[in-house]
Design an enzyme around this catalytic site. Structure first.
Site, PDB file in Angstrom:
ATOM      1  N   SER A 232      20.761   3.657  75.958  1.00  0.00           N
ATOM      2  CA  SER A 232      19.875   3.706  77.024  1.00  0.00           C
ATOM      3  C   SER A 232      19.700   5.439  77.674  1.00  0.00           C
ATOM      4  O   SER A 232      19.095   6.290  76.597  1.00  0.00           O
ATOM      5  CB  SER A 232      20.527   2.987  78.160  1.00  0.00           C
ATOM      6  OG  SER A 232      19.564   2.861  79.227  1.00  0.00           O
ATOM      7  N   ASP A 358      11.905  -4.725  75.491  1.00  0.00           N
ATOM      8  CA  ASP A 358      12.975  -4.113  76.515  1.00  0.00           C
ATOM      9  C   ASP A 358      12.313  -4.072  78.050  1.00  0.00           C
ATOM     10  O   ASP A 358      11.119  -3.289  78.111  1.00  0.00           O
ATOM     11  CB  ASP A 358      13.521  -2.767  76.002  1.00  0.00           C
ATOM     12  CG  ASP A 358      14.415  -1.758  76.845  1.00  0.00           C
ATOM     13  OD1 ASP A 358      14.549  -2.233  78.148  1.00  0.00           O
ATOM     14  OD2 ASP A 358      15.007  -1.184  76.086  1.00  0.00           O
ATOM     15  N   HIS A 387      17.095  -5.093  76.787  1.00  0.00           N
ATOM     16  CA  HIS A 387      17.827  -3.647  77.141  1.00  0.00           C
ATOM     17  C   HIS A 387      19.375  -3.416  76.519  1.00  0.00           C
ATOM     18  O   HIS A 387      20.087  -3.796  77.514  1.00  0.00           O
ATOM     19  CB  HIS A 387      17.531  -3.049  78.465  1.00  0.00           C
ATOM     20  CG  HIS A 387      17.650  -1.433  78.745  1.00  0.00           C
ATOM     21  ND1 HIS A 387      17.090  -0.691  77.950  1.00  0.00           N
ATOM     22  CD2 HIS A 387      18.857  -1.007  79.510  1.00  0.00           C
ATOM     23  CE1 HIS A 387      17.529   0.474  78.424  1.00  0.00           C
ATOM     24  NE2 HIS A 387      18.694   0.381  79.207  1.00  0.00           N
TER      25      HIS A 387
END
Ligand code: NAG
Ligand code: NAG
Ligand code: NAG
Ligand code: NAG
Length: 447
Positions: A232, A358, A387
């Site tokens: 991320s 995502d 995600h």
């Protein structure tokens, strides 16, 4: 009796009468069905699609330059990347996957050994170590021939407000250690339970800390093959660092998972739909929570009142990172902090994994063309996965991306051409620095 003839009765009245004759239970049923359709769409559930596809999942799509050695030497040998990804059927929604990530992921209990690293500006970074020998039942220590230098080291860079304790970070750390790696989680400044010890806090584009950590580890263990995995926002920071330091990066290779890539596009995306506004609020709050631990420093360097009033990531950054970093506008900060603009300068083998669905980091931000231009990069995308989730299997106990990281890094490490050339190039570069004060820089404490 009223008649329809002659228009003496309002058709609406008749309609109303007819509707009132339908039993209330039928209305409830309709309401229920409408709600289901609403929730199905809101959560972008894809179970029907999965059923129609016979639960085979979707094949992984790979983008790379046709003359990429990283593909030829390493990725071509990765079975997972040439297979299909099927989401856990009861998690067939990117939102369920993302929201339940930290709830469902379980790892056996283990503890890290903590090392405190001081950055050049006096900042503090907690490095949390998990060695292969901490988790293996001597299975990997093949007849004691392995020395520390033989065991590769992977540096894990957590996401936004995550640290080494976050369940998914614990999972990758444990999994890599189990598979014969030493692991060190490089917590962001101010996270992982350490104080801020200089006039600087961590932001979305703060890649110089990672650079210092990587260089320190390389100087400390020059014989060890170093790799890195970012997740991320940690992936954004990692790729930004790889691009900024280019050929001077002493890593053999790296993996980026669910990278937001372009924070300007990401910021726009966060205001678009109901669920994105929800994530924006939740993540904004978690940023505020993390900042509160260091309120004094934030108040000195930025606008604490503004931070407290923030209701989104954008607000938060506008009142913290933008001011502290002297950016004229929040968009200028977002442009600067984005890893997408540095993709073409990445000089080590890099695998990037993103899910098209995502819900936090939009696929609109993926720099497809830049990834194809750069021979060091292979971009793998899946239709589903959410995600940093990619739950797989009926039990939902396994995360596909963690297996992908392990397979890619192991193949890279095993590749004679890919894993060797990098280190020998770099060693000379870094010998110059080899300072004697390394030992003073770090103190080891047991976590
Ligand atoms: C390790 O040692 C055992 C017995 O000494 C032997 O059977 C085994 O093949 C060895 N393994 C390797 C990988 O050398
Ligand atoms: C690209 O990498 C080189 C080192 O290889 C570095 O000097 C340069 O500043 C990097 N470019 C950018 C835009 O950061
Ligand atoms: C950012 O903060 C400044 C004040 O520091 C304010 O004037 C500006 O409107 C804010 N921008 C956004 C996009 O919220
Ligand atoms: C592949 O790389 C070469 C040079 O490195 C570049 O000229 C070419 O445009 C790249 N291919 C694509 C599809 O971007």
């Amino acid at each position: 009796m009223e008649t329809v003839n002659g228009g003496s009765v309002s058709p609406y009245k008749l309609l109303f009468r007819a509707l009132s004759l339908i039993p209330i239970s039928h209305y409830l049923l309709i309401l229920f069905l409408v709600s289901i359709v609403y929730v199905y769409n809101l959560l972008e559930i894809h179970i029907l699609q999965d059923i129609v596809g016979g639960f085979r999942g979707d094949s992984v799509s790979l983008s790379f330059n046709s003359s990429s050695d990283v593909y030829k030497e390493v990725v071509s040998k990765c079975q997972l990347l040439h297979g299909r990804y099927l989401a856990t059927p009861w998690l067939s929604s990117p939102h369920l996957q993302t929201i339940l990530l930290n709830v469902l992921v379980k790892t056996p209990s283990f503890s890290y050994k903590r090392e405190i690293f001081r950055t050049s500006d006096g900042g503090t970074i907690a490095l949390d170590w998990l060695m292969n020998s901490d988790v293996s039942e001597a299975s990997f220590q093949v007849n004691g021939t392995n020395t520390v230098a033989d065991i590769p080291l992977v540096i894990v860079v957590p996401g936004l407000t995550s640290d080494s304790k976050s369940p998914y970070i614990r999972m990758i750390a444990y999994d890599m250690a189990k598979h014969g790696w030493n692991v060190v989680v490089s917590n962001h400044r101010g996270l992982g339970g350490v104080p801020l010890t200089s006039e600087c806090f961590y932001t979305a584009g703060k890649s110089d800390d990672l650079g210092e950590v990587v260089n320190y580890l390389h100087r400390k263990q020059p014989e060890t093959s170093l790799y890195a995995v970012g997740t991320s926002l940690g992936a954004n920071i990692l790729v930004k660092y790889l691009g900024e330091d280019g050929v001077n990066v002493p890593l053999v290779g790296a993996v980026s998972i669910s990278n937001p890539w372009d924070l300007l596009i990401g910021d726009r995306f966060f205001t678009r739909a109901t669920m994105q506004r929800f994530y924006n609020r939740v993540l904004g709050n978690s940023l505020k929570g993390a900042a509160k631990l260091h309120q004094e420093t934030y108040a000195r360097l930025s606008d604490w009142e503004g931070i407290e009033k923030s209701r989104s990531i954008r607000d938060f950054n506008n009142y913290s990172a933008r001011i502290a970093g002297n950016f004229e506008t929040i968009d200028a900060f977002h442009r600067w902090a984005s890893s997408a603009r540095l993709v073409t300068n990445v000089s080590v083998p890099l695998l990037c994994v993103n899910a098209i669905d995502d819900p936090v980091c939009t696929d609109e931000a993926i720099p497809w063309d830049e990834c194809r231009k750069n021979k060091n990069i292979v971009l793998a995308t899946t239709q589903h996965g959410g995600h940093i989730a990619f739950f797989e299997g009926m039990s939902g106990k396994s995360l596909w991306w963690i297996r992908v990281v392990e397979e890619f890094l192991s193949n890279l490490h095993a590749s004679p051409t890919m894993s060797k050339q990098q280190n020998s190039d770099i060693e000379h570069e870094f010998c110059k620095h080899a300072p004697a004060e390394i030992e003073d820089q770090a103190e080891l404490t047991i976590w």
